[in-house]
Write an enzyme that holds these catalytic residues in place. Structure first.
Site, PDB file in Angstrom:
ATOM      1  N   ARG A 232     -14.501  56.977  15.344  1.00  0.00           N
ATOM      2  CA  ARG A 232     -13.033  55.511  15.250  1.00  0.00           C
ATOM      3  C   ARG A 232     -12.336  55.914  14.603  1.00  0.00           C
ATOM      4  O   ARG A 232     -10.615  55.772  14.608  1.00  0.00           O
ATOM      5  CB  ARG A 232     -13.841  54.729  14.716  1.00  0.00           C
TER       6      ARG A 232
ATOM      7  N   GLU B 174     -20.217  39.457  27.506  1.00  0.00           N
ATOM      8  CA  GLU B 174     -20.386  40.359  27.364  1.00  0.00           C
ATOM      9  C   GLU B 174     -20.139  41.288  26.262  1.00  0.00           C
ATOM     10  O   GLU B 174     -19.346  42.224  25.938  1.00  0.00           O
ATOM     11  CB  GLU B 174     -20.106  41.292  28.638  1.00  0.00           C
TER      12      GLU B 174
ATOM     13  N   GLY C 248     -20.429  43.204  23.020  1.00  0.00           N
ATOM     14  CA  GLY C 248     -21.015  44.642  22.409  1.00  0.00           C
ATOM     15  C   GLY C 248     -20.943  44.733  20.987  1.00  0.00           C
ATOM     16  O   GLY C 248     -21.541  44.971  20.022  1.00  0.00           O
ATOM     17  N   ARG C 249     -19.225  44.853  20.998  1.00  0.00           N
ATOM     18  CA  ARG C 249     -19.208  45.284  18.883  1.00  0.00           C
ATOM     19  C   ARG C 249     -19.294  44.381  18.192  1.00  0.00           C
ATOM     20  O   ARG C 249     -20.180  44.355  17.737  1.00  0.00           O
ATOM     21  CB  ARG C 249     -17.509  45.744  18.639  1.00  0.00           C
TER      22      ARG C 249
ATOM     23  N   CYS D 226     -12.820  71.455  11.205  1.00  0.00           N
ATOM     24  CA  CYS D 226     -11.288  71.940  11.101  1.00  0.00           C
ATOM     25  C   CYS D 226     -10.352  71.402  11.812  1.00  0.00           C
ATOM     26  O   CYS D 226     -10.136  72.142  12.810  1.00  0.00           O
ATOM     27  CB  CYS D 226     -11.368  73.231  11.437  1.00  0.00           C
ATOM     28  N   GLU D 227     -10.124  69.943  11.344  1.00  0.00           N
ATOM     29  CA  GLU D 227      -8.740  69.181  12.072  1.00  0.00           C
ATOM     30  C   GLU D 227      -8.103  67.949  10.887  1.00  0.00           C
ATOM     31  O   GLU D 227      -8.869  67.544  10.342  1.00  0.00           O
ATOM     32  CB  GLU D 227      -9.731  68.353  13.087  1.00  0.00           C
TER      33      GLU D 227
ATOM     34  N   TYR E  81     -20.068  51.613  18.383  1.00  0.00           N
ATOM     35  CA  TYR E  81     -18.935  52.977  18.289  1.00  0.00           C
ATOM     36  C   TYR E  81     -19.288  53.744  17.674  1.00  0.00           C
ATOM     37  O   TYR E  81     -18.502  54.418  17.104  1.00  0.00           O
ATOM     38  CB  TYR E  81     -18.346  52.402  18.572  1.00  0.00           C
TER      39      TYR E  81
HETATM   40  C1  LIG Z   1     -17.052  47.948  26.059  1.00  0.00           C
HETATM   41  C2  LIG Z   1     -16.740  47.016  27.429  1.00  0.00           C
HETATM   42  C3  LIG Z   1     -17.771  45.643  26.833  1.00  0.00           C
HETATM   43  C4  LIG Z   1     -17.570  45.463  25.167  1.00  0.00           C
HETATM   44  O1  LIG Z   1     -16.674  45.232  24.704  1.00  0.00           O
HETATM   45  P1  LIG Z   1     -16.646  45.070  23.090  1.00  0.00           P
HETATM   46  O2  LIG Z   1     -15.429  45.510  22.196  1.00  0.00           O
HETATM   47  O3  LIG Z   1     -18.093  46.050  22.264  1.00  0.00           O
HETATM   48  O4  LIG Z   1     -16.918  43.580  22.980  1.00  0.00           O
HETATM   49  C5  LIG Z   1     -17.800  44.890  28.066  1.00  0.00           C
HETATM   50  N1  LIG Z   1     -17.838  44.442  28.990  1.00  0.00           N
HETATM   51  C6  LIG Z   1     -17.539  45.947  29.369  1.00  0.00           C
HETATM   52  C7  LIG Z   1     -17.117  45.851  30.798  1.00  0.00           C
HETATM   53  C8  LIG Z   1     -17.080  46.681  28.919  1.00  0.00           C
HETATM   54  O5  LIG Z   1     -16.810  48.023  29.489  1.00  0.00           O
END
Ligand SMILES: *Cc1c(COP(=O)(O)O)cnc(C)c1O
Length: 473
Positions: free
Chosen positions: A337, A298, A300-301, A374-375, A403
């Site tokens: 981030r 899975e 994402g990044r 303002c932080e 993100y």
């Molecule tokens: C956020 C998340 C991902 C992806 O994480 P990355 O670091 O972006 O690859 C995969 N699985 C689950 C369940 C997540 O919460």
């Protein structure tokens, strides 16, 4: 498809683009003139997301994890253009909320390509997902607590379930993104088999899942291996139960073992790119053979991070006893981030401001780049050597595609930035810039309603179904 192991160039013959698919695109690799032109045409702060690069990242993942099911973790970037790109290469969608499921449906993912991961799910989200599953029985709910199984059963759900396990091993670039060992996520390792067996009486248990956290990098490969090997053992004990005595449990036919995301991206210029084929080998080796089940991941990044930059403009240059502070028009509301995780993002000066000298010929000086909020935490970097910035210069903040836009907010009453999507040489506005009037929309809406909240239907399906073909508003 072939990927040259560890080489500078990995050949991807996916039939898209130039055929050159490097493992990372650094901020220095972007075309400075093009970025400056985009900043001029669309104003700043501006996100630029290159869909061709998203596709390249997908292709490298497919090439390395040849036999795996790949599910894009939508929360890294939920833009419609990105979702459609990822769907186009054949990834499934992993969604963390009803809103993400709704967006994935609207982007054309069918139920059999949807995975909803329920983390302490609000009732509204469960109602929504159970409703979707009614017409999309291929949808899978990934569950991390017995309580959630009960809540699904109460709603009449008896469909596909994947059990999220807490493997007790974490990975990640920051404490806040290490999920593998945090009690909030998943059923404890030692109870997982019993919970899965109990669940298989009420649901169609199709998989087991673990996500260690974000930031698998070369130093953390051992933790990743450990996690995967525990998952392999658990899967085999479910598929081929061997318990002494009379009551050997029924086997569970798992379709997959999902080992989560977390594939790291080199934010710092000197960090090497992740050796994806090596990670894939380690993963397969640690998992071992699980009869009948495929490996699932899975990311994402990894899919979107280096496909995005945030463009910002210098509005103030201020010498102080502690060094030069460069004020820009993007802050923590545009890119959270650095403030939230102390994250490092590479920054490149594209020039174009009051100093006519091209940035490459200017002296390099340490500067702190600060936003307009303002932080004290509102800085993009501290004491970073940069080609001396001048007022009006455009800066490109690199590796901002994951993100980045997702964590934007309107804090300090700042409208969210616009986003431009690049594809095949074209640039188009994927999300328009928010206007000042957008800041008060919800207040005006509630005044019109005489102060009563009649938005109780907010978990109903908004964009999917009938109006799925509607253009972005
Ligand atoms: C956020 C998340 C991902 C992806 O994480 P990355 O670091 O972006 O690859 C995969 N699985 C689950 C369940 C997540 O919460």
């Amino acid at each position: 498809m072939t990927v040259e192991h560890g080489g500078d160039e990995a050949g991807a013959d996916g039939g898209v683009g130039s055929g050159i698919n490097p493992p990372v695109r650094r901020v220095s690799d972007w075309d400075a003139e093009r970025l400056s032109a985009l900043a001029d045409a669309h104003d700043t702060p501006l996100y630029v997301q290159d869909l061709d690069r998203v596709r390249e990242n997908c292709e490298r993942l497919l090439a390395a994890f040849r036999d795996a099911d790949v599910r894009y973790a939508v929360k890294a970037h939920t833009g419609r253009a990105v979702l459609e790109t990822v769907r186009g290469v054949g990834f499934d969608a992993e969604c963390a909320s009803a809103g993400e499921v709704d967006r994935a449906l609207a982007a054309g993912f069918g139920g059999d390509r949807l995975h909803y991961t329920a983390v302490n799910p609000p009732a509204k989200d469960l109602d929504y997902v159970v409703d979707v599953a009614g017409s999309e029985p291929g949808l899978t709910v990934t569950v991390g607590a017995v309580d959630t199984l009960d809540r699904l059963a109460e709603r009449g759900y008896d469909g596909r379930v994947c059990l999220r396990v807490n493997p007790g091993v974490g990975a990640g670039h920051h404490e806040k993104v290490r999920t593998g060992a945090a009690a909030k996520f998943g059923v404890p390792d030692d109870r997982a088999a019993a919970v899965a067996r109990e669940a298989s009486g009420r649901f169609d248990v199709v998989g087991i899942h673990a996500h260690a956290g974000s930031g698998i990098d070369p130093d953390q490969l051992d933790a990743h291996r450990e996690l995967v090997s525990r998952m392999g053992d658990l899967a085999r004990s479910l598929v081929n139960p061997r318990i002494d005595g009379e009551d050997t449990p029924d086997p569970i036919d798992l379709e997959y073992v999902d080992v989560g995301g977390g594939f790291g991206v080199p934010y710092r210029e000197e960090d090497p790119a992740l050796d994806l084929p090596a990670v894939a080998d380690a993963t397969r080796g640690a998992l071992g053979d699980v009869p009948g089940a495929t490996l699932a991941i899975e990311p994402g990044r990894y899919v979107v991070a280096d496909a995005g930059v945030l463009l910002t403009r210098v509005n103030t240059v201020k010498p102080t006893p502690d060094g030069t502070v460069v004020g820009v028009d993007a802050g923590m509301t545009d890119l959270l981030r650095p403030a939230m995780y102390d994250a490092y993002h590479p920054i490149r000066n594209l020039g174009g401001g009051d100093d006519r000298e091209p940035p490459a010929e200017r002296p390099v000086t340490p500067v702190t780049v600060a936003g307009p909020i303002c932080e004290t935490g509102d800085t993009l970097c501290r004491d970073r050597p940069l080609a001396r910035p001048a007022r009006g210069d455009r800066l490109a903040v690199g590796i901002a595609g994951a993100y980045g836009y997702e964590m934007t907010s309107q804090y300090n009453s700042r409208p969210r930035p616009a986003e431009v999507a690049l594809s095949d040489g074209d640039a188009r506005v994927a999300r328009r810039r928010e206007r000042l009037a957008d800041l008060t929309t919800l207040e005006r809406d509630s005044r019109d309603r005489g102060g009563t909240d009649r938005s109780g239907a907010d978990a109903s399906r908004t964009e999917s179904g009938a109006d799925a073909g509607e253009v972005d508003r």
